[in-house]
Scaffold this motif. Structure first.
Motif, short mmCIF file in Angstrom:
data_model
loop_
_atom_site.label_atom_id
_atom_site.label_comp_id
_atom_site.label_asym_id
_atom_site.label_seq_id
_atom_site.Cartn_x
_atom_site.Cartn_y
_atom_site.Cartn_z
N LEU A 56 -14.40 25.85 -26.70
CA LEU A 56 -15.24 24.90 -25.96
C LEU A 56 -15.67 23.79 -26.91
N LEU A 57 -15.77 22.58 -26.39
CA LEU A 57 -16.29 21.43 -27.11
C LEU A 57 -17.40 20.84 -26.26
N LEU A 58 -18.60 20.72 -26.82
CA LEU A 58 -19.75 20.29 -26.04
C LEU A 58 -20.57 19.26 -26.80
N GLY A 59 -21.22 18.37 -26.04
CA GLY A 59 -22.24 17.51 -26.61
C GLY A 59 -23.50 18.33 -26.81
N GLY A 60 -24.45 17.79 -27.55
CA GLY A 60 -25.66 18.52 -27.91
C GLY A 60 -26.49 18.99 -26.72
N ARG A 61 -26.76 18.11 -25.76
CA ARG A 61 -27.58 18.51 -24.60
C ARG A 61 -26.85 19.53 -23.73
N SER A 62 -25.56 19.33 -23.53
CA SER A 62 -24.79 20.29 -22.72
C SER A 62 -24.74 21.64 -23.43
N LYS A 86 -17.02 27.75 -30.21
CA LYS A 86 -17.70 26.61 -29.61
C LYS A 86 -17.93 25.55 -30.69
N TYR A 87 -17.57 24.31 -30.36
CA TYR A 87 -17.75 23.19 -31.26
C TYR A 87 -18.73 22.24 -30.60
N VAL A 88 -19.76 21.85 -31.33
CA VAL A 88 -20.83 21.03 -30.76
C VAL A 88 -20.96 19.73 -31.54
N THR A 101 -20.50 29.36 -32.90
CA THR A 101 -20.73 27.93 -32.76
C THR A 101 -20.59 27.22 -34.10
N THR A 102 -19.86 26.11 -34.08
CA THR A 102 -19.71 25.23 -35.24
C THR A 102 -20.22 23.86 -34.85
N ILE A 103 -21.06 23.26 -35.68
CA ILE A 103 -21.58 21.92 -35.41
C ILE A 103 -20.67 20.90 -36.08
N LEU A 104 -20.24 19.91 -35.29
CA LEU A 104 -19.42 18.82 -35.81
C LEU A 104 -20.33 17.63 -36.12
N THR A 105 -20.28 17.15 -37.35
CA THR A 105 -21.04 15.97 -37.75
C THR A 105 -20.10 15.04 -38.52
N VAL A 123 -8.88 23.18 -25.42
CA VAL A 123 -10.26 22.99 -25.87
C VAL A 123 -10.95 22.32 -24.70
N VAL A 124 -11.80 23.07 -23.99
CA VAL A 124 -12.40 22.61 -22.75
C VAL A 124 -13.76 21.97 -23.04
N VAL A 125 -13.96 20.78 -22.48
CA VAL A 125 -15.22 20.06 -22.60
C VAL A 125 -15.91 20.16 -21.25
N TYR A 126 -17.05 20.86 -21.21
CA TYR A 126 -17.86 20.94 -20.00
C TYR A 126 -18.96 19.88 -20.07
N ALA A 127 -19.19 19.22 -18.94
CA ALA A 127 -20.27 18.22 -18.84
C ALA A 127 -20.13 17.21 -19.98
N SER A 128 -21.17 17.00 -20.79
CA SER A 128 -21.09 16.19 -22.01
C SER A 128 -20.56 14.79 -21.76
N GLY A 129 -21.17 14.08 -20.80
CA GLY A 129 -20.69 12.76 -20.38
C GLY A 129 -20.50 11.77 -21.50
N GLN A 130 -21.44 11.68 -22.42
CA GLN A 130 -21.34 10.71 -23.52
C GLN A 130 -20.16 11.06 -24.43
N LEU A 131 -19.97 12.34 -24.70
CA LEU A 131 -18.84 12.79 -25.51
C LEU A 131 -17.52 12.50 -24.79
#
Length: 192
Positions: A56-62, A86-88, A101-105, A123-131
């Protein structure tokens, strides 16, 4: 090599804002308006998608939303989401609470491109509109999966915003989910 796949719930006019009604948007909570038949069919679709995902790949809020809602749930679907890497993408999240979970910066786009090259599966991106918008802009989306909810909101934040150039796509699947939802699957045309 994996694929970057976005999986989005949208209104007929493309609104993604506040689907669960927690943000104070005047039309918030629109996701909950689906019928029981639609909810069951949607759940079956999403569970199969989770089973097929490699990460999974997600933005912070999602990420915060999913971690809060899924980390302590029971059942096969929750177990599957917990087990996935999970990559955030977040500049504020320091200590992720959800397992695997791994944080991407830093240069996130380069990291996502590398993730795409090394991933074993989608690699599925749920929600995360800005990303999603950033990934689309930089041609890092390999497939768009849209579950279209049958109503027009007329206002609100939309999934697709301004881009630097036209982004041509090809429809590869279209079907009804339940009684009133539509699944539309598109793939970018890279050589257009």
């Amino acid at each position: 090599m994996g694929k970057i796949v976005t999986s989005e719930n949208v209104s007929l006019d493309g609104v993604v804002q506040d689907p669960t009604g927690e943000e104070g948007f005047k039309f918030g909570g629109w996701f909950g308006r689906m019928s029981d038949a639609d909810r069951g069919a949607w759940g079956a679709l999403e569970f199969q998608e989770a089973l097929a995902a490699g990460a999974l790949l997600l933005g912070g809020r999602s990420y915060q939303y999913f971690a809060t809602g899924w980390a302590s749930r029971d059942g096969e679907w929750a177990d599957r989401l917990r087990s996935l890497p999970k990559y955030v993408v977040s500049s504020t999240l320091a200590d992720p609470s959800w397992v695997n979970t791994t944080i991407l910066t830093g240069d996130v786009l380069a990291q996502v491109a590398k993730l795409r090259e090394t991933a074993d599966g989608d690699v599925v991106v749920y929600a995360s509109g800005q990303l999603v918008q950033a990934l689309l802009e930089h041609d890092l989306v390999d497939e768009l999966r849209l579950v279209v909810h049958p109503f027009v909101l007329g206002s609100g934040e939309r999934l697709f915003r301004e881009t630097s150039d036209m982004k041509p796509v090809r429809l590869v699947d279209a079907r009804t989910i339940g009684e009133g939802l539509s699944l539309l699957v598109y793939r970018p045309i890279r050589d257009a």
